[in-house]
Design an enzyme around this catalytic site. Sequence first.
Site, PDB file in Angstrom:
ATOM      1  N   GLU A   1       0.476  -1.343   0.036  1.00 26.05           N
ATOM      2  CA  GLU A   1      -0.486  -0.097   0.064  1.00 26.05           C
ATOM      3  C   GLU A   1       0.866   1.288   0.014  1.00 26.05           C
ATOM      4  OE1 GLU A   1      -1.148   0.225   4.067  1.00 26.05           O
ATOM      5  OE2 GLU A   1      -3.490   1.772   3.182  1.00 26.05           O
TER       6      GLU A   1
ATOM      7  N   ASN B   1      -6.703   6.102  -1.894  1.00 23.21           N
ATOM      8  CA  ASN B   1      -6.237   5.297  -1.940  1.00 23.21           C
ATOM      9  C   ASN B   1      -5.898   4.151  -2.372  1.00 23.21           C
ATOM     10  OD1 ASN B   1      -4.318   3.435  -0.951  1.00 23.21           O
ATOM     11  ND2 ASN B   1      -4.607   4.097   2.029  1.00 23.21           N
TER      12      ASN B   1
ATOM     13  N   LYS C   1      -9.745   1.473  -1.586  1.00 20.28           N
ATOM     14  CA  LYS C   1      -9.635   1.481  -0.427  1.00 20.28           C
ATOM     15  C   LYS C   1     -10.961   2.228   0.044  1.00 20.28           C
ATOM     16  CE  LYS C   1      -6.917   1.239   4.151  1.00 20.28           C
ATOM     17  NZ  LYS C   1      -5.864   1.880   4.839  1.00 20.28           N
TER      18      LYS C   1
ATOM     19  N   GLU D   1      -6.192   8.663   7.534  1.00 22.13           N
ATOM     20  CA  GLU D   1      -6.278   8.337   5.956  1.00 22.13           C
ATOM     21  C   GLU D   1      -8.336   8.877   6.027  1.00 22.13           C
ATOM     22  OE1 GLU D   1      -4.734   3.847   6.334  1.00 22.13           O
ATOM     23  OE2 GLU D   1      -5.432   4.259   4.175  1.00 22.13           O
TER      24      GLU D   1
ATOM     25  N   CYS E   1      -5.004  -2.944   3.163  1.00 23.11           N
ATOM     26  CA  CYS E   1      -4.443  -2.659   3.661  1.00 23.11           C
ATOM     27  C   CYS E   1      -5.691  -2.600   5.967  1.00 23.11           C
ATOM     28  CB  CYS E   1      -3.806  -1.316   4.886  1.00 23.11           C
ATOM     29  SG  CYS E   1      -2.835  -1.366   6.408  1.00 23.11           S
TER      30      CYS E   1
ATOM     31  N   ASN F   1       0.619  -1.014   5.462  1.00 29.04           N
ATOM     32  CA  ASN F   1       1.127  -0.222   6.159  1.00 29.04           C
ATOM     33  C   ASN F   1       0.507   0.631   7.832  1.00 29.04           C
ATOM     34  OD1 ASN F   1       3.299   3.046   4.277  1.00 29.04           O
ATOM     35  ND2 ASN F   1       1.396   1.226   3.744  1.00 29.04           N
TER      36      ASN F   1
HETATM   37  N1  ING Z   1      -3.095   0.447   8.684  1.00 25.84           N
HETATM   38  C1  ING Z   1      -3.975  -0.424   9.830  1.00 25.84           C
HETATM   39  C2  ING Z   1      -4.120  -1.414   9.203  1.00 25.84           C
HETATM   40  O1  ING Z   1      -5.504  -1.703   9.499  1.00 25.84           O
HETATM   41  C3  ING Z   1      -4.926  -0.280  11.814  1.00 25.84           C
HETATM   42  C4  ING Z   1      -4.799   0.216  11.028  1.00 25.84           C
HETATM   43  C5  ING Z   1      -4.347  -1.376  12.210  1.00 25.84           C
HETATM   44  C6  ING Z   1      -6.098  -0.262  12.210  1.00 25.84           C
HETATM   45  C7  ING Z   1      -4.380  -1.751  13.646  1.00 25.84           C
HETATM   46  C8  ING Z   1      -6.298  -1.050  13.040  1.00 25.84           C
HETATM   47  C9  ING Z   1      -5.574  -1.889  13.880  1.00 25.84           C
HETATM   48  O2  ING Z   1      -3.522  -2.838   8.915  1.00 25.84           O
HETATM   49  C10 ING Z   1      -3.905   1.149   7.483  1.00 25.84           C
HETATM   50  N2  ING Z   1      -3.153   1.568   6.860  1.00 25.84           N
HETATM   51  O3  ING Z   1      -5.275   0.842   7.442  1.00 25.84           O
END
Ligand code: ING
Length: 314
Positions: free
Chosen positions: A47, A110, A127, A146, A172, A197
């Site tokens: 991503e 995205n 996304k 985001e 993601c 990411n």
């Molecule tokens: N990053 C993370 C993901 O879903 C996240 C954000 C991390 C949300 C952990 C919830 C828990 O992997 C992106 N860019 O979506």
Amino acid sequence: MSRRLVAAAAQLGPIHRADSRASVVRRLVDLMRQAAGRGCELVVYPELALTTFFPRWLYDSQDEIDTWFEREMPGPETRPLFDEAKRLGIGFHLGYAELCEEDGRTRRFNTSILVGPDGDIVGKYRKIHLPGTAEPVPDAPFQHLEKRYFEVGNLGFPVWRTHGGILGMCICNDRRWPETFRVMGLKGVEMVVLGYNTPDFNIHVDEPKHLRMFHNHVTMQANAYQNGCWVVASAKAGFEDGFGLIGGSCIIAPTGEIAAVAMTEDDELVTCEVDFSLGDYIKRTVFNFEKHRRIEHYGIITEQTGAIASPDNE
Ligand code: ING
């Protein structure tokens, strides 16, 4: 009949704010060449693979935010990647921040694209599940904006016949939602390719760090098995300007097993010869949707957005 494809998750190490797109594209081309050396036919980049994970920063100036976006794909700086892929006859997936004029206005998504071995774009995904917040979290060591910088994707969850199978994409946070994979599963998807990411630290609640990698893999393993499809997932990893992103790029079989996984948080190629037909028995038996699903009991899933405590004995 086995339908085989040598696939690669091309994990990227950190991209710092000061790193030029040209320097990143050189890294992408190098990974593409490594993949050719291993007989790969499809390379999956992460991503937002061209820049640092800029949603961790709060910007006030739209002009500054827009420096992280691509106005054309390929453009002058990404053309070398498309040219090398075509020369090598390798298809690829690339995630990037898309700025476009659509419906008479400027839109920002995205986005990810799937490019065939002939260098032509097969399909695009934008996304849908945007995590984080639109406003900065006070006192957080970094942000996750985001919802501030991107619109919700407007292309649905398409799938395409390409590379000898039926492929779909997500990005993601999408990978955490069963709806993402089930929609593509209902369209017969055989491989979902995605980039991520994922910060190595939760800014919203005090959560043990080991859960980041556990949740990363368990969600994709479950979704792969429950839809009888392969998953090729590529991380941007390592410390970007001091802020950590998890690695764990991997290739997951329709059985839910991790077939190959990254061992570093740097640029690393994770490869596996996949057999699209491996998912057939799962779709024919345990997850034979036509035989076993009972949609007359599922209506609430699309009729209601949030959870409402509604015990049936009250
Ligand atoms: N990053 C993370 C993901 O879903 C996240 C954000 C991390 C949300 C952990 C919830 C828990 O992997 C992106 N860019 O979506």
